[in-house]
Motif scaffolding. Structure first.
Motif, PDB file in Angstrom:
ATOM      1  N   LYS A 154       0.347 -34.406  41.053  1.00  0.00           N
ATOM      2  CA  LYS A 154      -0.712 -34.906  40.177  1.00  0.00           C
ATOM      3  C   LYS A 154      -1.859 -35.582  40.924  1.00  0.00           C
ATOM      4  CE  LYS A 154       0.116 -38.395  37.466  1.00  0.00           C
ATOM      5  NZ  LYS A 154       0.620 -39.225  36.348  1.00  0.00           N
ATOM      6  N   PRO A 155      -1.602 -36.493  41.882  1.00  0.00           N
ATOM      7  CA  PRO A 155      -2.754 -37.109  42.560  1.00  0.00           C
ATOM      8  C   PRO A 155      -3.661 -36.095  43.251  1.00  0.00           C
ATOM      9  CG  PRO A 155      -0.736 -38.328  43.017  1.00  0.00           C
ATOM     10  CD  PRO A 155      -0.327 -37.070  42.330  1.00  0.00           C
ATOM     11  N   SER A 156      -3.041 -35.077  43.857  1.00  0.00           N
ATOM     12  CA  SER A 156      -3.858 -34.070  44.527  1.00  0.00           C
ATOM     13  C   SER A 156      -4.711 -33.300  43.536  1.00  0.00           C
ATOM     14  CB  SER A 156      -2.961 -33.105  45.310  1.00  0.00           C
ATOM     15  OG  SER A 156      -2.212 -33.781  46.286  1.00  0.00           O
ATOM     16  N   LEU A 157      -4.122 -32.906  42.415  1.00  0.00           N
ATOM     17  CA  LEU A 157      -4.862 -32.130  41.424  1.00  0.00           C
ATOM     18  C   LEU A 157      -5.918 -32.985  40.720  1.00  0.00           C
ATOM     19  CD1 LEU A 157      -1.915 -30.077  39.888  1.00  0.00           C
ATOM     20  CD2 LEU A 157      -3.763 -29.208  41.316  1.00  0.00           C
ATOM     21  N   GLN A 204      -0.169 -32.733  52.253  1.00  0.00           N
ATOM     22  CA  GLN A 204      -1.248 -33.677  52.451  1.00  0.00           C
ATOM     23  C   GLN A 204      -2.286 -33.570  51.344  1.00  0.00           C
ATOM     24  OE1 GLN A 204      -1.167 -35.938  54.898  1.00  0.00           O
ATOM     25  NE2 GLN A 204       0.847 -35.096  55.342  1.00  0.00           N
ATOM     26  N   GLY A 205      -1.989 -32.791  50.330  1.00  0.00           N
ATOM     27  CA  GLY A 205      -2.907 -32.698  49.205  1.00  0.00           C
ATOM     28  C   GLY A 205      -3.918 -31.593  49.382  1.00  0.00           C
ATOM     29  N   LEU A 206      -5.017 -31.717  48.634  1.00  0.00           N
ATOM     30  CA  LEU A 206      -6.035 -30.677  48.603  1.00  0.00           C
ATOM     31  C   LEU A 206      -7.241 -31.128  49.393  1.00  0.00           C
ATOM     32  CD1 LEU A 206      -5.814 -29.693  44.865  1.00  0.00           C
ATOM     33  CD2 LEU A 206      -4.528 -28.834  46.791  1.00  0.00           C
ATOM     34  N   ASP A 207      -7.798 -30.205  50.175  1.00  0.00           N
ATOM     35  CA  ASP A 207      -8.959 -30.503  50.983  1.00  0.00           C
ATOM     36  C   ASP A 207     -10.131 -29.679  50.488  1.00  0.00           C
ATOM     37  OD1 ASP A 207     -10.468 -31.629  52.881  1.00  0.00           O
ATOM     38  OD2 ASP A 207      -9.507 -30.684  54.598  1.00  0.00           O
ATOM     39  N   ALA A 208     -11.321 -30.008  50.941  1.00  0.00           N
ATOM     40  CA  ALA A 208     -12.514 -29.388  50.384  1.00  0.00           C
ATOM     41  C   ALA A 208     -12.899 -28.131  51.147  1.00  0.00           C
ATOM     42  CB  ALA A 208     -13.669 -30.389  50.401  1.00  0.00           C
ATOM     43  N   ILE A 231      -2.415 -23.197  40.832  1.00  0.00           N
ATOM     44  CA  ILE A 231      -2.524 -24.120  39.699  1.00  0.00           C
ATOM     45  C   ILE A 231      -3.932 -24.703  39.625  1.00  0.00           C
ATOM     46  CG2 ILE A 231      -1.712 -26.323  38.783  1.00  0.00           C
ATOM     47  CD1 ILE A 231       1.044 -25.662  39.892  1.00  0.00           C
ATOM     48  N   ALA A 232      -4.498 -25.082  40.771  1.00  0.00           N
ATOM     49  CA  ALA A 232      -5.855 -25.636  40.784  1.00  0.00           C
ATOM     50  C   ALA A 232      -6.870 -24.612  40.298  1.00  0.00           C
ATOM     51  CB  ALA A 232      -6.208 -26.104  42.202  1.00  0.00           C
ATOM     52  N   ARG A 233      -6.727 -23.376  40.709  1.00  0.00           N
ATOM     53  CA  ARG A 233      -7.634 -22.326  40.251  1.00  0.00           C
ATOM     54  C   ARG A 233      -7.554 -22.148  38.734  1.00  0.00           C
ATOM     55  NH1 ARG A 233      -9.469 -18.306  43.936  1.00  0.00           N
ATOM     56  NH2 ARG A 233      -8.780 -18.642  46.073  1.00  0.00           N
ATOM     57  N   LEU A 234      -6.328 -22.074  38.219  1.00  0.00           N
ATOM     58  CA  LEU A 234      -6.151 -21.854  36.781  1.00  0.00           C
ATOM     59  C   LEU A 234      -6.700 -23.025  35.976  1.00  0.00           C
ATOM     60  CD1 LEU A 234      -2.567 -20.288  36.726  1.00  0.00           C
ATOM     61  CD2 LEU A 234      -4.753 -19.124  36.444  1.00  0.00           C
TER      62      LEU A 234
END
Length: 749
Positions: A119-122, A490-494, A518-521
């Motif tokens: 959840k924090p990453s998304l 480490q989560g999501l990067d830009a 999941i992020a794309r959807l």
């Protein structure tokens, strides 16, 4: 998604209010149309006949029954089960593992841990440090307008709504229950005061003032009545309107409040979608006062006891206790089940569905109006998407459940085994122990007969299978493979993942492909449609010119500039690596590139300002106005004018100084020449000097040692040479003829 985008594009010229009146400033044409009586009245309880209302309510009742049956039979049991799985509910595992649960209360919290890790990453993906959405123009000429639209959306999401809480709550439901829901609608609150005046049709000034006030939206004319026996006088009743709120609302909707029929793959295709809420009678009466609802008293009298759903009561157990729900015993404090329905029904029997919005309590309609956008304003998503169903049967919870059960059972056994070995049973010879009470009470001294090892014996330790930890590790590995959530995440990067025609970019760095999907959807099925719909609401219900303050600047945008035919680029995330790279790029641009471009006349002060502002914002300094001066600002223009004037004055002063220097030099030259001319001059030839003086001059100039005697001798020689005639030049002597040698070429001549 394609169908939803088509619906949004088709709706941009029509708009919709979703059960809320939103009057706005009107053009002259709109005002005239309002004063005139249209041939076809808008859909409402007042314009529909009894048969039409009856058919509409039959369709609504049927939709409620189907949606309720589907919710209670399919959706709600899964919502509760998934919530129990996440909470590690003891009742759930007492049924799953009855024998082990009697000896150990341990429950592995894998599903909850996965959600809390993902959840924090998304959430960071969709809030980040930048704008929630980037809107680029379809052509380069539209970039400025697209930027203003982006600023408007960002202002409304972050300043007028709790955007971070919304994203957190929706994503939490999408991961936990696989049904996260957001709703978008337009909010307009007004303070109205009723006035009336006498209007003389011959008073043109009064007529002009009424017209201007009505056009500006300051007043709303309610009734015009001609006075009896006075053909030129009318009584005009109007409301003075003061707008206290006028902006879109993006709110979180609990999945327990959403109702829909299950025949479609998206909410926008369903024949019936509703927002079910439990409200107080006070809420309905207030809506009746502002003209939104009708038949409220009838609805309150007909409604019975309202109960919360089982899922609501599981989440908040106090809701099931009637003593925890205050009630004054009147209609104002009565709990009422209100349905806000978006239904398709052919109420006029023309063979075509009409899209309607119906508010009702039970069988009593409170409001009926046209759904001008033709879609329900709900945007749902889940971590697992099923292409043919709105609510997926197999979600993240079901994927994790078996592995969580396995780990729970294995670790329960390990805990029980360790407990048995640490507190083993003992075999005691009662005949050898003289004081059993001392032994059972744990006294320091226990009297016995004979050898204590013979009196008390321990059984062999209970060994656990060596494969137990292998199974635990296997379950842990499978959890990581199925969810993409690992302890190394480490989560999501830009880093941009996608630049499709719709402009979606899901940002991901060091994460598994599952989280990336999941992020794309989420971006494609939730953020993009929601923002497009928000733009539509602004176009229809926003002021003709919306002015707002954005980062210490006044931004204005016209309603005709609001168009959803822009590519929406979702900026999902702001990774540290990419942020540092952008900072370095801006610094290189300012230090290396712009100086060269400035010499070529390409880079201007505005270019430096734009790059400097972007650099400061990347560094986290949002208030750049106090650091950098906009070249287009009035202050900068005044400063430039002062600098230009100062430069002119400096040039004039320098020119005057140069002229003064030239005059001074010429004056000094003239005075010097005059002074030289006033001094007497003496001239003499060398031969006119005395002999001694000549010798001194020669010795001084040549550093020689000439004497007067040598000078006398030289003079004498010079005079003697002048007096002696010169002899003619000597003739050459004749040469003797040559005698030829014998044997030579002359022999015989």
């Amino acid at each position: 998604m394609e169908d939803l985008n088509q619906s949004l594009s088709a709706a941009q010229d029509t708009g919709g209010l979703f059960g809320r009146d939103a009057p706005q400033q009107m053009s002259v044409t709109d005002w005239l149309l309002q004063q005139a009586e249209p041939e076809e009245q808008p859909v409402s309880l007042d314009t529909l006949n009894d048969d039409e209302i009856k058919k509409i309510m039959m369709s609504v009742k049927d939709g409620i029954d189907v949606a309720k049956k589907y919710y209670e039979g399919t959706v709600e049991p899964k919502l509760i089960h998934r919530r129990k799985l996440r909470n590690g509910n003891q009742d759930l595992y007492e049924k799953k593992l009855p024998n082990l649960s009697k000896k150990s209360k341990f429950v592995s919290m894998d599903f909850s841990n996965i959600i809390e890790w993902m959840k924090p990453s998304l959430v960071e993906v969709f809030i980040g440090n930048e704008s929630p959405v980037t809107i680029a123009g379809s052509t380069i000429q539209n970039d400025d307008t697209a930027t203003n639209i982006q600023h408007l959306v960002e202002y409304q999401l972050t300043r007028k709504n709790n955007y971070t809480s919304l994203v957190n709550d929706v994503i939490d439901d999408a991961l936990g229950t696989n049904l996260g829901v957001a709703k978008v609608w337009w909010k307009r609150d007004e303070d109205r005061t009723r006035y009336k005046l006498m209007f003389d049709v011959n008073d043109m000034q009064q007529a002009m003032m009424l017209t201007q006030a009505s056009l500006s939206g300051e007043i709303e004319i309610q009734k015009v009545k001609q006075l009896k026996d006075t053909p030129d006088l009318y009584e005009v009743q109007f409301d003075h309107v003061k707008v206290t709120a006028n902006y879109p609302v993006v709110e979180y909707v609990p999945p327990t409040e959403l109702r829909f029929t299950p025949e479609a793959s998206t909410l926008q295709k369903c024949k019936f979608v509703a927002h079910r809420k439990i409200v107080k009678g006070d809420y309905l009466k207030r809506k009746e006062q502002d003209g939104t609802y009708q038949n409220v008293d009838e609805a309150l009298e007909a409604s019975g006891d309202t109960k919360y759903t089982s899922a609501d009561e599981y989440i908040n157990k106090e809701l099931s206790d009637d003593h925890m729900r205050p009630n004054d015993g009147d209609n104002a404090s009565k709990d009422v089940e209100l349905y806000e329905c978006y239904v398709d029904v052919d109420y006029n029997d023309d063979g075509i569905y009409e899209h309607l919005i119906v508010h009702c309590v039970g069988d009593t309609p409170l409001s009926i109006q046209t759904n001008e956008f033709d879609i329900a304003p709900f945007f749902a998503m889940g971590s697992v998407r099923e292409s043919r169903k709105i609510f997926a049967d197999m979600a993240l919870a079901e994927q994790v459940e078996g592995l969580q059960d396995l780990k729970t059972a294995l670790i329960k056994q390990i805990v029980i085994n360790v407990a048995k070995n640490n507190d083993q049973q003992k075999f005691i010879d009662y005949t050898a122990v003289m004081d059993m009470d001392a032994l059972l009470n744990g006294d320091e001294y226990v009297p016995i007969k004979g050898d204590p090892n013979a009196a008390i014996a321990n059984p062999p330790p209970a060994n656990i299978s060596p494969l137990t930890m292998d199974l635990v590790n296997y379950a842990e590995s499978e959890l990581e493979n199925r969810t993409g959530s690992t302890k190394y995440n480490q989560g999501l990067d830009a880093n941009s993942l996608n630049s499709t025609a719709t402009g979606i970019t899901a940002i991901l760095g060091q994460s598994d492909k599952r989280i990336r999907l999941i992020a794309r959807l989420f971006a494609e099925n939730w953020i993009v449609p929601m923002v497009r719909f928000l733009i539509l609401l602004n176009k229809k219900y926003g002021e003709p010119v919306q002015t707002f303050r954005f980062k210490d600047e006044e931004v204005s945008i016209k309603s005709e500039d609001l168009d959803i035919d822009y590519d929406l680029i979702i900026n999902v995330g702001n990774g540290a690596g990419t942020k540092e790279a952008r900072i370095q790029s801006y610094m290189m641009l300012l230090s290396n590139v712009y100086p060269v471009l400035s010499q070529a006349g390409v880079a201007t002060p505005k270019s430096y300002y734009a790059a400097g502002t972007a650099l400061l914002e990347e560094m986290g300094l949002k208030n750049t106005q106090g650091i950098l001066l906009d070249p287009d600002s009035q202050e900068a223009q005044q400063m430039q004018a002062q600098q230009a004037q100062q430069a002119v004055q400096t040039a004039q002063a320098q020119e005057a100084m140069d002229l003064q220097k030239q005059l001074t030099l010429k004056q000094a030259d003239y005075e010097g020449k005059a002074a030289v001319a006033s001094i007497p001059s003496i001239r003499a030839n060398m031969n006119d000097l005395p002999l001694d003086a000549q010798v001194n001059v020669i010795n001084t100039r040549t550093a020689g040692n000439t004497s007067p005697q040598a000078m006398i001798e030289k003079i004498a020689r010079d005079q003697l040479a002048q007096m002696t005639p010169q002899a003619p030049p000597a003739q050459p002597e004749p040469q003797a003829p040559q005698v030829p040698q014998q044997g030579g070429p002359m022999n015989g001549q």
